[in-house]
Design a protein around this motif. Structure first.
Motif, short mmCIF file in Angstrom:
data_model
loop_
_atom_site.label_atom_id
_atom_site.label_comp_id
_atom_site.label_asym_id
_atom_site.label_seq_id
_atom_site.Cartn_x
_atom_site.Cartn_y
_atom_site.Cartn_z
N ILE A 11 -1.47 4.63 4.24
CA ILE A 11 -0.59 3.47 4.42
C ILE A 11 0.08 3.14 3.08
O ILE A 11 1.29 2.92 3.02
CB ILE A 11 -1.40 2.26 4.95
N VAL A 16 3.88 1.33 3.46
CA VAL A 16 3.86 0.42 4.62
C VAL A 16 3.37 -0.96 4.18
O VAL A 16 2.41 -1.07 3.43
CB VAL A 16 2.91 0.98 5.71
N GLN A 17 4.06 -2.00 4.64
CA GLN A 17 3.58 -3.36 4.36
C GLN A 17 2.61 -3.76 5.47
O GLN A 17 2.89 -3.49 6.64
CB GLN A 17 4.74 -4.35 4.40
N TYR A 18 1.53 -4.39 5.13
CA TYR A 18 0.61 -4.84 6.18
C TYR A 18 0.02 -6.21 5.84
O TYR A 18 -0.07 -6.59 4.69
CB TYR A 18 -0.50 -3.82 6.44
#
Ligand SMILES: Cc1cc2nc3c(=O)[nH]c(=O)nc-3n(C[C@H](O)[C@H](O)[C@H](O)COP(=O)(O)OP(=O)(O)OC[C@H]3O[C@@H](n4cnc5c(N)ncnc54)[C@H](O)[C@@H]3O)c2cc1C
Length: 232
Positions: A11, A16-18
């Motif tokens: 990720i 990826v932003q989470y």
């Protein structure tokens, strides 16, 4: 833990932003986009909105929570309350995992995260089941899990398994892991647990995926590519 760390690394490498500890409440369409209503799990009164072109609902036992709260039709799913016992095994079995399969048998596997062995049984690990049939009878699996009184069936698991492997009677019970297992009604008879993929489910861009087995992650990428939702 190993899988978790691998996925976190992937990720991060992919940029990826989470956001963690957020509960998705519902999804609705708004100006040709999807509006996702989200609330922090530790501050339920706070409501935030995230706008997106595509939303994937991969919440396993909770798929129908988002669906019903978005006023969409429920997907028929079956749930089981399951128990895996955690035990200390006798020294002879410390480095061993045993699974007797293809029938109502059992499995005793190393569980390194707790330095114990897991102990599950085809007949006694599932305690009881229920189905998502319609909105009126829908049961929130996580709330149900929190509210119920969980009584271990370890004694039954052991009683049966030690007929095959008497040394198991020397195991010491330590704890149990409780989980809700979700399965498609059609796979009840053969434990195949295939993938459920519902693209554009009630709303354009809202896709629901239920992977009944961990390795469904590979199947789903192929399926999504075929729909043209992602490239590459
Ligand atoms: C007891 C048991 C034994 C199993 N044994 C096996 C096995 O031997 N082999 C195998 O391949 N598979 C097995 N499975 C199945 C496997 O665990 C699942 O197929 C897999 O975890 C599904 O992955 P997932 O990412 O779709 O869902 P999950 O891993 O369940 O992740 C769903 C996530 O969604 C989150 N979530 C739910 N609702 C919301 C919401 N409203 N907002 C935000 N987040 C939300 C949950 O907190 C969770 O983190 C087993 C399952 C159980 C319960």
């Amino acid at each position: 833990m190993k899988l978790k760390n691998i996925m976190l690394k992937r990720i991060e490498d992919a940029g990826v932003q989470y956001k963690l500890n957020q509960k998705v409440l519902s999804v609705k369409s708004s100006n040709n986009k999807l509006l996702v209503q989200v609330s922090p799990t530790k501050k339920e009164s706070e409501i935030n909105y995230i706008e997106a072109d595509e939303v994937f609902n991969c919440t396993y036992a909770m798929i129908n929570q988002i669906i019903t709260d978005s006023s969409l039709d429920i997907i028929p799913l079956k749930h089981e309350l399951t128990e895996m016992a955690l035990v200390t095994v006798p020294d002879e079995l410390k480095d061993t995992g045993i699974t007797i399969m293809d029938g109502p048998f059992f499995s005793v596997m190393p569980f390194p995260a707790r330095d114990l062995h897991s102990f599950s049984h085809v007949r006694y690990t599932p305690h009881y089941e229920w189905s998502d049939i319609d909105k009126e009878h829908y049961r929130d699996a996580h709330r149900h899990y929190d509210e119920i009184n969980k009584r271990s069936a370890y004694a039954y698991m052991l009683q049966d398994a030690k007929r095959y492997l008497p040394i198991l009677s020397e195991c010491k019970y330590e704890d149990s892991i409780w989980e809700v297992k979700t399965i498609l009604p059609l796979s009840e008879s053969n434990d195949s647990r295939p993938i459920l993929f519902k693209p554009n489910y009630g709303l354009k861009g809202f896709h629901t995926i239920m992977g009944g087995k961990i390795d469904n992650i590979y199947d789903v990428i192929e399926v999504i590519k075929k729909t043209g939702l992602i490239n590459g």
